[in-house]
Design a protein around this motif. Sequence first.
Motif, PDB file in Angstrom:
ATOM      1  N   ASN A 235       0.987  -1.137  -0.018  1.00  0.00           N
ATOM      2  CA  ASN A 235      -0.093   0.136   0.008  1.00  0.00           C
ATOM      3  C   ASN A 235       0.990   1.257   0.116  1.00  0.00           C
ATOM      4  O   ASN A 235       0.408   2.334   0.149  1.00  0.00           O
ATOM      5  N   LYS A 236       2.120   1.084   0.103  1.00  0.00           N
ATOM      6  CA  LYS A 236       2.923   2.316   0.122  1.00  0.00           C
ATOM      7  C   LYS A 236       3.325   2.727  -1.367  1.00  0.00           C
ATOM      8  O   LYS A 236       3.632   1.905  -2.281  1.00  0.00           O
ATOM      9  N   ALA A 237       3.134   4.133  -1.640  1.00  0.00           N
ATOM     10  CA  ALA A 237       3.356   4.696  -3.079  1.00  0.00           C
ATOM     11  C   ALA A 237       4.531   4.531  -3.309  1.00  0.00           C
ATOM     12  O   ALA A 237       4.851   4.432  -4.546  1.00  0.00           O
ATOM     13  N   GLU A 238       5.553   4.741  -2.429  1.00  0.00           N
ATOM     14  CA  GLU A 238       6.779   4.617  -2.433  1.00  0.00           C
ATOM     15  C   GLU A 238       7.563   3.494  -1.580  1.00  0.00           C
ATOM     16  O   GLU A 238       7.773   4.047  -0.544  1.00  0.00           O
ATOM     17  N   PRO A 239       7.388   2.338  -1.841  1.00  0.00           N
ATOM     18  CA  PRO A 239       7.821   1.220  -1.145  1.00  0.00           C
ATOM     19  C   PRO A 239       8.870   1.637  -0.366  1.00  0.00           C
ATOM     20  O   PRO A 239      10.226   1.613  -0.953  1.00  0.00           O
ATOM     21  N   GLU A 240       8.930   1.430   1.014  1.00  0.00           N
ATOM     22  CA  GLU A 240      10.239   1.380   1.917  1.00  0.00           C
ATOM     23  C   GLU A 240      10.014  -0.121   2.655  1.00  0.00           C
ATOM     24  O   GLU A 240       9.430   0.081   3.726  1.00  0.00           O
ATOM     25  N   PRO A 241      10.153  -1.180   2.026  1.00  0.00           N
ATOM     26  CA  PRO A 241       9.712  -2.510   2.584  1.00  0.00           C
ATOM     27  C   PRO A 241      10.104  -2.650   4.252  1.00  0.00           C
ATOM     28  O   PRO A 241      11.201  -2.143   4.850  1.00  0.00           O
ATOM     29  N   MET A 242       9.138  -3.088   4.993  1.00  0.00           N
ATOM     30  CA  MET A 242       9.526  -3.114   6.390  1.00  0.00           C
ATOM     31  C   MET A 242       9.554  -4.727   6.673  1.00  0.00           C
ATOM     32  O   MET A 242       8.944  -5.673   6.212  1.00  0.00           O
ATOM     33  N   ALA A 243      10.656  -5.030   7.471  1.00  0.00           N
ATOM     34  CA  ALA A 243      10.963  -6.291   7.852  1.00  0.00           C
ATOM     35  C   ALA A 243      11.111  -6.349   9.400  1.00  0.00           C
ATOM     36  O   ALA A 243      10.915  -5.365  10.135  1.00  0.00           O
TER      37      ALA A 243
END
Length: 278
Positions: A235-243
Amino acid sequence: MEGDAIRVLLVGTGDDFGTDLEAEGFEVARIPDLASLGPRSDQDAVIVALDDPGPLEALEILRLKTPAAAVLVLTTPEREADGAVALHAGAEDHLVRGSIPDGLLPRAVRYAVERRRLRRELATIDESTRLPNLRGFVAIAEHQLRMADRAGTPIVLLFVRFDGQRADSTGGEPTVPDQLAIEAAEVLLSAIRGSDLPARIAEDTFCVLLSGDAKGSEVAVLSRLVEAIAVHDANKAEPEPMALSVGSAIYDPADPVSLEGLLRTAEAEMRPHASETR
């Protein structure tokens, strides 16, 4: 400038305001408005003129971007009511233009900084996520463990560290912006039950006490967490993946340990996990 000088940011106060702070050795910076405030500030105090923003909007922005700073609001006599609203919302002090006696401003800032420090030390709620902080968690969790002792049912503690650190603009150590913490809290809350006890116990770390006879439930929570992170990333427009890394520990009333020991065990058991989109 001495290393222990109080750092004060003046927002929209005008060029002449705060000269007495500089004369007394305060480290003063000025910006024209809140829109000019960077993504994260390490000021000790912020004095903001409530000329354009409403008090609640100003406090929300400052608590997000300068979470540790004491906030002093500056109003005109005609807008004193806004100052009262800001105080109710958590500002440390309210100053009125034209009514600040000589020598009062430096004392007011020092007092506000100390008051802010005490507030943070005594607080039981994390201001960014509105979850219990470590102090608040310990008080509730100790009670939960005593209830588990009486009922004879085990409790599971999850230790969750979100990996979303970003290097700061000065090239120093990575930081975890409060916005990321808010997103991490939302992900965590979507994966647990309303009866469970979540808390933010460090900048990038949360824990959850799974209530009831929760033995084995950590597997289901982990699965939901991974799914929730996948949804977050998508859902992030500019993905900053979360782990995230997750560890767990079981409190067994038949072989009780302290809450501190439970936290240490859960942290030692932490293993990295990631969403399926990574």
